[in-house]
Write a protein that holds these residues in place. Structure first.
Motif, mmCIF file in Angstrom:
data_model
loop_
_atom_site.group_PDB
_atom_site.id
_atom_site.type_symbol
_atom_site.label_atom_id
_atom_site.label_comp_id
_atom_site.label_asym_id
_atom_site.label_seq_id
_atom_site.Cartn_x
_atom_site.Cartn_y
_atom_site.Cartn_z
ATOM 1 N N ILE A 129 -2.810 11.707 29.894
ATOM 2 C CA ILE A 129 -2.030 11.584 28.655
ATOM 3 C C ILE A 129 -2.388 12.694 27.679
ATOM 4 O O ILE A 129 -1.506 13.306 27.063
ATOM 5 C CB ILE A 129 -2.254 10.187 28.033
ATOM 6 N N ILE A 130 -3.680 12.981 27.533
ATOM 7 C CA ILE A 130 -4.090 14.051 26.622
ATOM 8 C C ILE A 130 -3.538 15.395 27.094
ATOM 9 O O ILE A 130 -3.042 16.196 26.288
ATOM 10 C CB ILE A 130 -5.634 14.088 26.504
ATOM 11 N N GLU A 131 -3.615 15.655 28.393
ATOM 12 C CA GLU A 131 -3.059 16.905 28.922
ATOM 13 C C GLU A 131 -1.557 16.995 28.654
ATOM 14 O O GLU A 131 -1.030 18.072 28.329
ATOM 15 C CB GLU A 131 -3.323 16.984 30.426
ATOM 16 N N ALA A 132 -0.849 15.875 28.793
ATOM 17 C CA ALA A 132 0.594 15.877 28.545
ATOM 18 C C ALA A 132 0.895 16.136 27.075
ATOM 19 O O ALA A 132 1.795 16.933 26.737
ATOM 20 C CB ALA A 132 1.196 14.553 28.988
ATOM 21 N N LEU A 133 0.152 15.504 26.174
ATOM 22 C CA LEU A 133 0.399 15.694 24.744
ATOM 23 C C LEU A 133 0.043 17.112 24.311
ATOM 24 O O LEU A 133 0.669 17.673 23.399
ATOM 25 C CB LEU A 133 -0.410 14.671 23.933
ATOM 26 N N CYS A 157 6.260 7.740 28.444
ATOM 27 C CA CYS A 157 6.021 6.405 28.974
ATOM 28 C C CYS A 157 4.882 6.468 29.988
ATOM 29 O O CYS A 157 4.631 7.520 30.588
ATOM 30 C CB CYS A 157 7.283 5.840 29.616
ATOM 31 N N VAL A 158 4.212 5.333 30.169
ATOM 32 C CA VAL A 158 3.069 5.260 31.075
ATOM 33 C C VAL A 158 3.189 3.991 31.904
ATOM 34 O O VAL A 158 3.478 2.920 31.374
ATOM 35 C CB VAL A 158 1.727 5.236 30.304
ATOM 36 N N VAL A 159 2.979 4.117 33.217
ATOM 37 C CA VAL A 159 2.912 2.945 34.106
ATOM 38 C C VAL A 159 1.507 2.939 34.695
ATOM 39 O O VAL A 159 1.217 3.658 35.646
ATOM 40 C CB VAL A 159 3.984 2.995 35.207
#
Length: 399
Positions: free
Chosen positions: A358-362, A301-303
């Protein structure tokens, strides 16, 4: 003073109230509170307000919500006006219904969740006024394009209401500092109590794949999810911009955006202009059941808030569902996730900062907490933890 208990309905003049029977309690030890707010907007604030009043109404002191919107929610709310009523009519009805309620019910304190609807009763208040400060109304108006007399009047109403208030409750240290800066509220009149989450609502969620099937979402794609009011300060345009970069690295990435608001058509246009139709899906409004499934269905999820985020209930709810959440370094958001993992706080609010995180998390380069760690952290926001803290503040002010 005796406590409020809902039981059926009672008509006084032309107004129909939830009927009350009197039981032991009330006063300093168990204060009965009348909460003024809004059930017409939707979103996290409405969920917080509704759940708070419902839970307090079942307690020893009792509570009643006077709201713009619908009434009869768990017999704890009374609608003083409809959302489509002209503003002068809403304010007149608010004052009239409040005066009738004061004659009918034993109330120890008034709790305002929105300054506009507390304004018409200020000169008739003979009991303590508490304010739940959910955000700076005038500043939010500026972010949404408000200017001139309208914004000036909102600031004046805030000042009039806040000068009358005995005490303030904020959802984060960040918003406590904002309230002090904008309105000069001293520390002694300020309490920081985070938002509440109904952890039981998230206990029995199905596995991720099953949640995706229930929602009709892709089973084999990395899914991002956000739920926001569709207004500029929520940062959704930046998130859509970030999806352009994310798509180049993860061609099957999929973003679901839930929520309603005036920015809806603009966001749909942005998605089309940037060729993201197969990657960004505007869900619109989600019921509470589907919202819980959406948190569970997402990989992340992203806020993406850009400004004026007092707490970020959606971040806490995502964690309650066992899904990690990346947040921008805005307002109270870092306070929600900071005690769990600092990696959940992004470096900034723009599209590049969102895309990088987000890219680092994925990729696994940004270490994310496990589902069990997310849920364990979310328990600190459970309503069973929050309600006693609020009750102590209400007791102190009434006393």
């Amino acid at each position: 003073m005796r406590s409020l208990r809902s039981k059926g309905s009672l008509s006084i003049g032309s107004t129909s109230f939830p009927s009350l029977f009197w039981s032991a309690g009330g006063g300093v030890d168990n204060p009965s509170t009348l909460h003024i707010g809004n059930l017409a907007e939707g979103g996290g604030l409405e969920r917080y307000f509704r759940e708070l009043v419902c839970r307090l109404s079942r307690g020893d002191g009792g509570a009643l919500g006077m709201v713009l919107g619908r009434d009869n929610v768990d017999n704890a709310f009374l609608a003083f006006a409809a959302p489509h009523d002209p503003l002068p009519e809403r304010l007149y009805k608010m004052r009239r219904v409040f005066l009738r309620a004061r004659k009918a019910f034993p109330v120890d304190g008034v709790v305002a969740h929105f300054p506009l609807y507390a304004f018409p009763i200020l000169h008739r208040l003979d009991i303590p006024l508490l304010v739940h400060f959910h955000g700076p109304w005038a500043e939010e108006s500026l972010w949404e394009g408000g200017r001139g007399v309208s914004t000036w009047m909102k600031r004046q109403i805030e000042q009039w209401v806040y000068r009358r208030a005995e005490h303030f409750i904020v959802l984060s240290e960040a918003f406590g500092e904002l309230l002090q800066r904008l309105h000069g509220v001293p520390d002694r009149r300020l309490s920081v109590i985070p938002g509440g989450v109904d952890m039981e609502r998230f206990r029995a969620l199905p596995p991720r794949e099953e949640a995706r099937r229930a929602l009709g979402w892709p089973l084999d794609r990395p899914i991002l999810f956000t739920v926001r009011r569709l207004v500029p300060r929520m940062g959704l345009e930046n998130l859509i911009h970030a999806m352009e970069r994310i798509k180049r690295v993860y061609p099957d990435a999929w973003l679901a955006v839930a929520g309603r608001g005036p920015l809806g058509h603009t966001l749909a246009k942005r998605v089309h202009e940037r060729g993201l139709e197969g990657h960004v899906f505007l869900e619109g409004y989600l019921s509470e059941k589907r919202l819980a499934l959406a948190y569970r269905a997402a990989d992340l999820c992203v806020v993406p808030s850009s400004a004026l985020e007092g707490f970020g209930l959606v971040a806490a709810e995502s964690l309650a569902a066992g899904t990690p959440v990346l947040v921008t370094p805005v307002g109270g958001l870092p306070e929600v996730v900071g005690g769990l993992a600092p990696e959940l706080v992004l470096s900034g609010t723009d599209g590049d900062a969102l895309a990088d995180g987000i890219i680092e998390a994925l990729r696994g380069e940004r270490v994310l907490p496990s589902a069990s760690d997310c849920r364990r952290h979310a328990w600190s926001f459970d309503w069973e933890q929050v309600i006693p803290k609020l009750h102590r503040v209400y007791q102190g002010v009434v006393g």
